[in-house]
Design a protein around this motif. Structure first.
Motif, PDB file in Angstrom:
ATOM      1  N   ALA A 290      26.347 -23.672 -67.558  1.00  0.00           N
ATOM      2  CA  ALA A 290      25.760 -22.179 -66.953  1.00  0.00           C
ATOM      3  C   ALA A 290      25.052 -22.021 -67.003  1.00  0.00           C
ATOM      4  CB  ALA A 290      26.747 -21.310 -67.124  1.00  0.00           C
ATOM      5  N   ALA A 291      23.940 -22.861 -66.074  1.00  0.00           N
ATOM      6  CA  ALA A 291      22.390 -22.457 -66.264  1.00  0.00           C
ATOM      7  C   ALA A 291      22.045 -21.840 -64.675  1.00  0.00           C
ATOM      8  CB  ALA A 291      22.029 -23.471 -66.788  1.00  0.00           C
ATOM      9  N   VAL A 292      20.361 -22.241 -64.458  1.00  0.00           N
ATOM     10  CA  VAL A 292      19.803 -22.146 -64.048  1.00  0.00           C
ATOM     11  C   VAL A 292      19.628 -24.076 -63.429  1.00  0.00           C
ATOM     12  CG1 VAL A 292      17.841 -21.573 -62.422  1.00  0.00           C
ATOM     13  CG2 VAL A 292      19.142 -20.285 -63.133  1.00  0.00           C
ATOM     14  N   TYR A 293      19.527 -25.040 -63.259  1.00  0.00           N
ATOM     15  CA  TYR A 293      18.995 -26.127 -63.384  1.00  0.00           C
ATOM     16  C   TYR A 293      17.595 -26.133 -61.991  1.00  0.00           C
ATOM     17  CZ  TYR A 293      23.961 -27.632 -65.629  1.00  0.00           C
ATOM     18  OH  TYR A 293      24.703 -27.324 -66.594  1.00  0.00           O
ATOM     19  N   TYR A 294      16.784 -26.379 -62.817  1.00  0.00           N
ATOM     20  CA  TYR A 294      15.565 -27.664 -62.231  1.00  0.00           C
ATOM     21  C   TYR A 294      15.525 -28.942 -61.886  1.00  0.00           C
ATOM     22  CZ  TYR A 294      15.338 -22.279 -63.508  1.00  0.00           C
ATOM     23  OH  TYR A 294      14.679 -20.957 -63.624  1.00  0.00           O
ATOM     24  N   CYS A 295      15.202 -29.709 -60.946  1.00  0.00           N
ATOM     25  CA  CYS A 295      14.208 -30.889 -60.698  1.00  0.00           C
ATOM     26  C   CYS A 295      13.187 -31.283 -60.975  1.00  0.00           C
ATOM     27  CB  CYS A 295      14.969 -31.644 -60.502  1.00  0.00           C
ATOM     28  SG  CYS A 295      14.556 -31.368 -58.004  1.00  0.00           S
ATOM     29  N   ALA A 296      12.432 -31.996 -61.558  1.00  0.00           N
ATOM     30  CA  ALA A 296      11.268 -31.649 -61.981  1.00  0.00           C
ATOM     31  C   ALA A 296       9.900 -32.897 -61.557  1.00  0.00           C
ATOM     32  CB  ALA A 296      10.877 -32.042 -63.020  1.00  0.00           C
ATOM     33  N   ALA A 297       9.432 -33.859 -60.832  1.00  0.00           N
ATOM     34  CA  ALA A 297       9.105 -35.229 -60.438  1.00  0.00           C
ATOM     35  C   ALA A 297       7.102 -35.514 -61.613  1.00  0.00           C
ATOM     36  CB  ALA A 297       8.973 -35.131 -59.133  1.00  0.00           C
TER      37      ALA A 297
ATOM     38  N   ILE B 113      12.328 -38.631 -62.320  1.00  0.00           N
ATOM     39  CA  ILE B 113      12.587 -37.025 -61.446  1.00  0.00           C
ATOM     40  C   ILE B 113      13.240 -37.205 -62.852  1.00  0.00           C
ATOM     41  CG2 ILE B 113      14.159 -35.833 -60.137  1.00  0.00           C
ATOM     42  CD1 ILE B 113      12.251 -38.853 -59.734  1.00  0.00           C
ATOM     43  N   ALA B 114      13.606 -35.839 -63.610  1.00  0.00           N
ATOM     44  CA  ALA B 114      14.792 -34.991 -64.386  1.00  0.00           C
ATOM     45  C   ALA B 114      14.933 -33.912 -63.972  1.00  0.00           C
ATOM     46  CB  ALA B 114      13.289 -34.660 -65.470  1.00  0.00           C
ATOM     47  N   TRP B 115      16.212 -33.254 -64.360  1.00  0.00           N
ATOM     48  CA  TRP B 115      16.482 -32.481 -64.556  1.00  0.00           C
ATOM     49  C   TRP B 115      16.883 -31.541 -65.480  1.00  0.00           C
ATOM     50  CZ3 TRP B 115      19.081 -29.929 -59.879  1.00  0.00           C
ATOM     51  CH2 TRP B 115      19.340 -31.235 -58.991  1.00  0.00           C
ATOM     52  N   PHE B 116      16.287 -30.203 -65.764  1.00  0.00           N
ATOM     53  CA  PHE B 116      16.743 -29.525 -66.521  1.00  0.00           C
ATOM     54  C   PHE B 116      17.892 -28.075 -66.245  1.00  0.00           C
ATOM     55  CE2 PHE B 116      12.886 -31.183 -69.298  1.00  0.00           C
ATOM     56  CZ  PHE B 116      12.574 -31.743 -68.801  1.00  0.00           C
ATOM     57  N   ARG B 117      18.349 -27.369 -66.977  1.00  0.00           N
ATOM     58  CA  ARG B 117      18.895 -26.009 -67.221  1.00  0.00           C
ATOM     59  C   ARG B 117      17.957 -25.225 -67.845  1.00  0.00           C
ATOM     60  NH1 ARG B 117      24.607 -28.593 -69.230  1.00  0.00           N
ATOM     61  NH2 ARG B 117      23.964 -28.610 -71.503  1.00  0.00           N
ATOM     62  N   GLN B 118      18.321 -24.205 -67.597  1.00  0.00           N
ATOM     63  CA  GLN B 118      17.782 -22.963 -68.606  1.00  0.00           C
ATOM     64  C   GLN B 118      19.163 -22.597 -69.093  1.00  0.00           C
ATOM     65  OE1 GLN B 118      14.174 -21.613 -68.404  1.00  0.00           O
ATOM     66  NE2 GLN B 118      13.796 -20.687 -70.411  1.00  0.00           N
ATOM     67  N   ALA B 119      19.574 -20.803 -69.461  1.00  0.00           N
ATOM     68  CA  ALA B 119      20.611 -20.439 -68.894  1.00  0.00           C
ATOM     69  C   ALA B 119      20.195 -19.329 -69.186  1.00  0.00           C
ATOM     70  CB  ALA B 119      22.181 -20.281 -70.495  1.00  0.00           C
ATOM     71  N   PRO B 120      20.423 -17.451 -69.738  1.00  0.00           N
ATOM     72  CA  PRO B 120      19.493 -16.862 -70.113  1.00  0.00           C
ATOM     73  C   PRO B 120      19.361 -16.819 -71.560  1.00  0.00           C
ATOM     74  CG  PRO B 120      21.189 -16.039 -68.180  1.00  0.00           C
ATOM     75  CD  PRO B 120      21.691 -17.286 -68.646  1.00  0.00           C
ATOM     76  N   GLY B 121      18.463 -16.247 -72.141  1.00  0.00           N
ATOM     77  CA  GLY B 121      18.170 -16.258 -73.200  1.00  0.00           C
ATOM     78  C   GLY B 121      17.793 -17.561 -73.985  1.00  0.00           C
TER      79      GLY B 121
END
Length: 126
Positions: free
Chosen positions: A91-98, A34-42
């Motif tokens: 600061a970002a949207v943080y997503y988890c993935a499996a 299970i991983a965490w990723f993040r993405q900030a605008p732009g």
């Protein structure tokens, strides 16, 4: 229904902490990484951390190493990401993935993850 649900995001002052949660429903994490990723605008999506649910082996991106801890709770079928000493750059949207796989290695940012959550927003005020 197979689902990953993140929670725990919010607004925090720089230097503060948050604990993000990723809970699976419809399947068990026991044979997954299970991983965490993040993405900030732009910005491009960034891999943050990863854990093997089976043996708790873990990896961290350099950007969060020393300030974050990933962990798992077998009973709750949940993975946590503790973020400390938060900076505006976090600061970002943080997503988890499996992804279902028997082991975790350094290529984890490039895995073809089976499931993704909807994301949780982290906002850091300076």
């Amino acid at each position: 229904e197979v689902q990953l649900v993140e929670s725990g995001g919010g607004l925090v002052q720089a230097g503060g902490s948050l604990r993000l949660s990723c809970t699976a429903s419809g399947f068990s994490f026991h044979q997954y990484v299970i991983a965490w990723f993040r993405q900030a605008p732009g910005k491009e999506r960034e891999a943050v951390s990863c854990i093997s649910f089976r043996d708790a082996e873990e990896y961290y991106a350099e950007s969060v190493k020393g300030r974050s801890t990933i962990s798992r709770d077998y009973g709750e079928n949940t993975v946590f990401l503790q973020l400390n000493s938060l900076k505006p750059d976090d600061a970002a949207v943080y997503y988890c993935a499996a992804e279902r796989r028997p082991y975790l290695d350094r290529n984890w940012p490039k895995y073809d993850y089976d499931y993704w959550g909807q994301g949780t927003q982290v906002t850091v005020s300076s």
